[in-house]
Scaffold this motif. Sequence first.
Motif, PDB file in Angstrom:
ATOM      1  N   LEU A  60       0.813  -1.222   0.000  1.00 44.44           N
ATOM      2  CA  LEU A  60       0.000   0.000   0.000  1.00 44.44           C
ATOM      3  C   LEU A  60       0.845   1.271   0.000  1.00 44.44           C
ATOM      4  CD1 LEU A  60      -0.270   1.403   3.130  1.00 44.44           C
ATOM      5  CD2 LEU A  60      -1.366  -0.789   3.511  1.00 44.44           C
ATOM      6  N   ALA A  69      -2.823  -5.601   0.324  1.00 41.80           N
ATOM      7  CA  ALA A  69      -3.627  -4.708   1.177  1.00 41.80           C
ATOM      8  C   ALA A  69      -5.067  -4.846   0.729  1.00 41.80           C
ATOM      9  CB  ALA A  69      -3.183  -3.260   1.004  1.00 41.80           C
ATOM     10  N   VAL A  70      -5.982  -4.505   1.630  1.00 43.87           N
ATOM     11  CA  VAL A  70      -7.378  -4.471   1.184  1.00 43.87           C
ATOM     12  C   VAL A  70      -7.633  -3.178   0.407  1.00 43.87           C
ATOM     13  CG1 VAL A  70      -8.276  -3.567   3.397  1.00 43.87           C
ATOM     14  CG2 VAL A  70      -9.788  -4.795   1.870  1.00 43.87           C
ATOM     15  N   GLY A  71      -7.053  -2.059   0.892  1.00 43.47           N
ATOM     16  CA  GLY A  71      -7.212  -0.781   0.182  1.00 43.47           C
ATOM     17  C   GLY A  71      -6.286  -0.761  -1.021  1.00 43.47           C
ATOM     18  N   LEU A  77      -7.900  -9.372   6.850  1.00 49.23           N
ATOM     19  CA  LEU A  77      -7.444  -8.415   7.863  1.00 49.23           C
ATOM     20  C   LEU A  77      -8.595  -7.772   8.638  1.00 49.23           C
ATOM     21  CD1 LEU A  77      -8.025  -5.709   6.104  1.00 49.23           C
ATOM     22  CD2 LEU A  77      -5.765  -6.145   5.219  1.00 49.23           C
ATOM     23  N   ARG A 117      -8.321   5.225   6.051  1.00 50.91           N
ATOM     24  CA  ARG A 117      -7.244   5.898   5.315  1.00 50.91           C
ATOM     25  C   ARG A 117      -7.171   7.342   5.798  1.00 50.91           C
ATOM     26  NH1 ARG A 117      -5.393   1.675   4.316  1.00 50.91           N
ATOM     27  NH2 ARG A 117      -4.981   0.732   2.287  1.00 50.91           N
ATOM     28  N   HIS A 131      -0.061   3.094  11.686  1.00 44.74           N
ATOM     29  CA  HIS A 131      -0.701   2.226  10.678  1.00 44.74           C
ATOM     30  C   HIS A 131      -0.483   0.739  10.988  1.00 44.74           C
ATOM     31  CE1 HIS A 131      -2.318   2.310   6.289  1.00 44.74           C
ATOM     32  NE2 HIS A 131      -2.756   1.252   6.945  1.00 44.74           N
ATOM     33  N   MET A 146      -2.211 -12.165   4.368  1.00 42.49           N
ATOM     34  CA  MET A 146      -2.234 -11.161   3.281  1.00 42.49           C
ATOM     35  C   MET A 146      -1.180 -11.497   2.225  1.00 42.49           C
ATOM     36  SD  MET A 146      -2.623  -7.790   5.681  1.00 42.49           S
ATOM     37  CE  MET A 146      -2.481  -6.534   4.424  1.00 42.49           C
TER      38      MET A 146
END
Length: 334
Positions: A54, A76-78, A101, A237, A284, A296
């Motif tokens: 990310l 990452a999910v984002g 996550l 975020r 983070h 992940m």
Amino acid sequence: MSVRVFITQPIPDPGRGLVAGCADEVDQNLEDQVLSTDELRAKVAGCTGVLCLLTDRIDAAVLDAAKGCRIFANMAVGYNNVDVAAATERGIMVTNTPGVLTEATADLTWTLILGIARRVVEGDHEMRTGRFPGWGPLYLLGGDVTGRTLGLVGPGRIATAVAERARGFRMAVLYAGRRPSPEIDALGGRMVPLDELLATSDFVSLHTPLTPETRHLIDARALSRMKPTAYLVNTARGPVVDEAALVDALRSGRIAGAGLDVYEDEPKMAPGLADCPNTLLLPHLGSATFATRAAMARIAAENLCVALRGDRPPNLVNPEVLSRLSGEAAGITS
Ligand code: GLV
């Protein structure tokens, strides 16, 4: 043609091993350091796949250098760090790692809720600096959690997991988002307009992806609608919050406090934020557990390997790229 993969930083097992099993050549940045655009461009040239993080800015310039690449698998999910439209235009698949996550991030959200309300960091500092004067009836009083109202902004998987935990604290749960969440409704939550959520919640917790619509969703106006006794929590975020406006709100006592895991311009913080005592600031750490990061890495590697085999990876975020790729395979150029 040899299948070459670049991994942009060290990642947990079994990530690299899985990638090695599906590529002829694996190049990996072995420094725990984010590469610049120029460094990324040099590394991705000639690659069939890239496993990125990310913190990597995957913009059109990087994607141009990755000519012929099939996939950027984001661990990452984002995926706001990837210019997905530019990837689609270039026929490159983009994947993320949703689901694995959720629990770790929900746990960390609760760490922030409890920690900021009960002034855990301030208390710890008192002990370490020898300032604890002894128990006092007015000493380090904080906000209540049990029985209060929790407002979730962005009712996805992580918000649902946060709402599940809220049941143990007998909280009223409100949520705001684009569509109803049957999952949060089933937990007793109620969908309300964002303004109502801001005005009535004791804890406002953010769980939206970062998009043009959610950038600065929590600005000076939104903060001014919150109760002066309320706390803001952000594990989503950083740019969802106007951080300079948040500093003003914290300094003036407009809100009671903030628990943050993400920042507008990571790894930096807005000037003044670190001087606000009514904050709990984490670097983070939402998904930072051994098992979560391993999962992940595994999912990112699996997405990558599936794409390298020529199949559709399970967590494809730009499915529209497939029609483009099949058009190209059939010799149709647009
Ligand atoms: C963490 O912030 C993620 O998007 O995976």
